[in-house]
Design a protein around this motif. Structure first.
Motif, PDB file in Angstrom:
ATOM      1  N   ILE A  66     -36.131 -36.104 -20.086  1.00 36.95           N
ATOM      2  CA  ILE A  66     -34.695 -36.272 -20.297  1.00 36.95           C
ATOM      3  C   ILE A  66     -33.909 -35.281 -19.446  1.00 36.95           C
ATOM      4  N   LEU A  67     -34.364 -34.034 -19.410  1.00 38.30           N
ATOM      5  CA  LEU A  67     -33.654 -33.031 -18.613  1.00 38.30           C
ATOM      6  C   LEU A  67     -33.711 -33.352 -17.123  1.00 38.30           C
ATOM      7  N   GLU A  68     -34.852 -33.876 -16.660  1.00 39.48           N
ATOM      8  CA  GLU A  68     -34.950 -34.283 -15.248  1.00 39.48           C
ATOM      9  C   GLU A  68     -33.997 -35.437 -14.938  1.00 39.48           C
ATOM     10  N   CYS A  69     -33.885 -36.400 -15.867  1.00 40.74           N
ATOM     11  CA  CYS A  69     -32.960 -37.528 -15.668  1.00 40.74           C
ATOM     12  C   CYS A  69     -31.519 -37.055 -15.633  1.00 40.74           C
ATOM     13  N   ILE A  70     -31.162 -36.150 -16.533  1.00 36.94           N
ATOM     14  CA  ILE A  70     -29.796 -35.616 -16.559  1.00 36.94           C
ATOM     15  C   ILE A  70     -29.501 -34.860 -15.273  1.00 36.94           C
ATOM     16  N   LYS A  71     -30.470 -34.072 -14.818  1.00 38.21           N
ATOM     17  CA  LYS A  71     -30.287 -33.311 -13.581  1.00 38.21           C
ATOM     18  C   LYS A  71     -30.097 -34.236 -12.387  1.00 38.21           C
ATOM     19  N   GLY A  72     -30.884 -35.299 -12.325  1.00 39.26           N
ATOM     20  CA  GLY A  72     -30.760 -36.235 -11.210  1.00 39.26           C
ATOM     21  C   GLY A  72     -29.430 -36.970 -11.214  1.00 39.26           C
ATOM     22  N   GLU A  73     -28.994 -37.418 -12.385  1.00 37.74           N
ATOM     23  CA  GLU A  73     -27.720 -38.134 -12.477  1.00 37.74           C
ATOM     24  C   GLU A  73     -26.546 -37.216 -12.177  1.00 37.74           C
ATOM     25  N   ALA A  74     -26.607 -35.977 -12.671  1.00 36.59           N
ATOM     26  CA  ALA A  74     -25.538 -35.011 -12.382  1.00 36.59           C
ATOM     27  C   ALA A  74     -25.498 -34.676 -10.898  1.00 36.59           C
ATOM     28  N   SER A  75     -26.660 -34.636 -10.274  1.00 35.66           N
ATOM     29  CA  SER A  75     -26.714 -34.377  -8.836  1.00 35.66           C
ATOM     30  C   SER A  75     -26.081 -35.527  -8.051  1.00 35.66           C
ATOM     31  N   CYS A  76     -26.320 -36.770  -8.482  1.00 41.19           N
ATOM     32  CA  CYS A  76     -25.700 -37.928  -7.830  1.00 41.19           C
ATOM     33  C   CYS A  76     -24.184 -37.897  -7.992  1.00 41.19           C
ATOM     34  N   LEU A  77     -23.725 -37.562  -9.196  1.00 45.76           N
ATOM     35  CA  LEU A  77     -22.278 -37.469  -9.424  1.00 45.76           C
ATOM     36  C   LEU A  77     -21.659 -36.363  -8.573  1.00 45.76           C
ATOM     37  N   ASP A  78     -22.378 -35.278  -8.423  1.00 47.69           N
ATOM     38  CA  ASP A  78     -21.905 -34.175  -7.589  1.00 47.69           C
ATOM     39  C   ASP A  78     -21.809 -34.597  -6.129  1.00 47.69           C
ATOM     40  N   THR A  85     -21.972 -27.818  -6.364  1.00 54.53           N
ATOM     41  CA  THR A  85     -22.389 -27.137  -7.584  1.00 54.53           C
ATOM     42  C   THR A  85     -22.282 -28.093  -8.770  1.00 54.53           C
ATOM     43  N   ILE A  86     -23.355 -28.162  -9.541  1.00 53.52           N
ATOM     44  CA  ILE A  86     -23.326 -28.976 -10.749  1.00 53.52           C
ATOM     45  C   ILE A  86     -22.651 -28.164 -11.849  1.00 53.52           C
ATOM     46  N   MET A  87     -21.539 -28.681 -12.357  1.00 53.26           N
ATOM     47  CA  MET A  87     -20.814 -27.985 -13.419  1.00 53.26           C
ATOM     48  C   MET A  87     -20.940 -28.768 -14.719  1.00 53.26           C
ATOM     49  N   SER A  88     -20.318 -28.256 -15.768  1.00 49.76           N
ATOM     50  CA  SER A  88     -20.468 -28.869 -17.086  1.00 49.76           C
ATOM     51  C   SER A  88     -19.868 -30.275 -17.119  1.00 49.76           C
ATOM     52  N   GLN A  89     -18.841 -30.516 -16.324  1.00 48.16           N
ATOM     53  CA  GLN A  89     -18.209 -31.842 -16.321  1.00 48.16           C
ATOM     54  C   GLN A  89     -19.195 -32.903 -15.825  1.00 48.16           C
ATOM     55  N   GLU A  90     -19.923 -32.596 -14.759  1.00 51.54           N
ATOM     56  CA  GLU A  90     -20.911 -33.544 -14.241  1.00 51.54           C
ATOM     57  C   GLU A  90     -22.056 -33.745 -15.233  1.00 51.54           C
ATOM     58  N   THR A  91     -22.457 -32.661 -15.908  1.00 52.08           N
ATOM     59  CA  THR A  91     -23.534 -32.761 -16.879  1.00 52.08           C
ATOM     60  C   THR A  91     -23.122 -33.628 -18.064  1.00 52.08           C
ATOM     61  N   GLN A  92     -21.894 -33.448 -18.552  1.00 52.44           N
ATOM     62  CA  GLN A  92     -21.405 -34.263 -19.661  1.00 52.44           C
ATOM     63  C   GLN A  92     -21.280 -35.728 -19.264  1.00 52.44           C
ATOM     64  N   MET A  93     -20.818 -35.992 -18.055  1.00 53.80           N
ATOM     65  CA  MET A  93     -20.702 -37.370 -17.591  1.00 53.80           C
ATOM     66  C   MET A  93     -22.087 -38.001 -17.423  1.00 53.80           C
ATOM     67  N   ALA A  94     -23.059 -37.225 -16.944  1.00 54.16           N
ATOM     68  CA  ALA A  94     -24.422 -37.737 -16.812  1.00 54.16           C
ATOM     69  C   ALA A  94     -25.005 -38.090 -18.177  1.00 54.16           C
ATOM     70  N   LEU A  95     -24.720 -37.257 -19.192  1.00 61.46           N
ATOM     71  CA  LEU A  95     -25.175 -37.572 -20.547  1.00 61.46           C
ATOM     72  C   LEU A  95     -24.546 -38.850 -21.060  1.00 61.46           C
ATOM     73  N   CYS A  96     -23.249 -39.043 -20.784  1.00 55.80           N
ATOM     74  CA  CYS A  96     -22.566 -40.267 -21.225  1.00 55.80           C
ATOM     75  C   CYS A  96     -23.143 -41.496 -20.534  1.00 55.80           C
ATOM     76  N   LEU A  97     -23.551 -41.354 -19.280  1.00 62.77           N
ATOM     77  CA  LEU A  97     -24.096 -42.499 -18.543  1.00 62.77           C
ATOM     78  C   LEU A  97     -25.539 -42.816 -18.970  1.00 62.77           C
ATOM     79  N   LEU A  98     -26.321 -41.786 -19.290  1.00 64.87           N
ATOM     80  CA  LEU A  98     -27.731 -41.998 -19.574  1.00 64.87           C
ATOM     81  C   LEU A  98     -28.020 -42.358 -21.028  1.00 64.87           C
ATOM     82  N   LEU A  99     -27.344 -41.704 -21.955  1.00 70.30           N
ATOM     83  CA  LEU A  99     -27.664 -41.906 -23.361  1.00 70.30           C
ATOM     84  C   LEU A  99     -26.642 -42.836 -24.010  1.00 70.30           C
ATOM     85  N   PRO A 100     -27.088 -43.765 -24.809  1.00 67.99           N
ATOM     86  CA  PRO A 100     -26.151 -44.689 -25.460  1.00 67.99           C
ATOM     87  C   PRO A 100     -25.350 -43.954 -26.542  1.00 67.99           C
TER      88      PRO A 100
END
Length: 104
Positions: A66-78, A85-100
């Motif tokens: 799960i952490l690898e998926c979040i990191k990859g999605e946040a990196s794409c958003l970045d 730099t991956i910040m909290s906004q990208e991490t939160q958006m990655a969580l919204c995109l990955l988890l229902p």
């Protein structure tokens, strides 16, 4: 051509006695595990429950995945936002995109 004489022994090519304990520890790969933290949280929430080591291994693998998926999605958003730099906004958006979303 004459061979050059070695002035120092290479511990990896020499005998096992030449290796010190510190060098042996450096050669071992450090495996990252979240099982200690998960056991602490489980102890805080359900103090009377125990977990088998195989189950903890599966939970650890799931957490790492799960952490690898979040990191990859946040990196794409970045990358889309042209930031480095991956910040909290990208991490939160990655969580919204990955988890229902929860439907409770």
């Amino acid at each position: 051509m004459p061979e050059q004489a070695k002035s120092t022994l290479d511990p990896k090519q020499g005998s096992q006695k030449a290796m010190s304990k510190a060098q042996k520890k450096d050669d071992q790969k450090h495996k990252q595990s979240y099982s200690l933290y998960m056991c602490k949280v489980l102890g805080q929430t359900h103090s009377n429950m125990d977990v088998f080591s195989k189950v903890m291994g599966m939970v650890n693998s799931f957490g790492s995945y799960i952490l690898e998926c979040i990191k990859g999605e946040a990196s794409c958003l970045d990358h889309y936002n042209r930031c480095s730099t991956i910040m909290s906004q990208e991490t939160q958006m990655a969580l919204c995109l990955l988890l229902p979303p929860r439907t409770d």
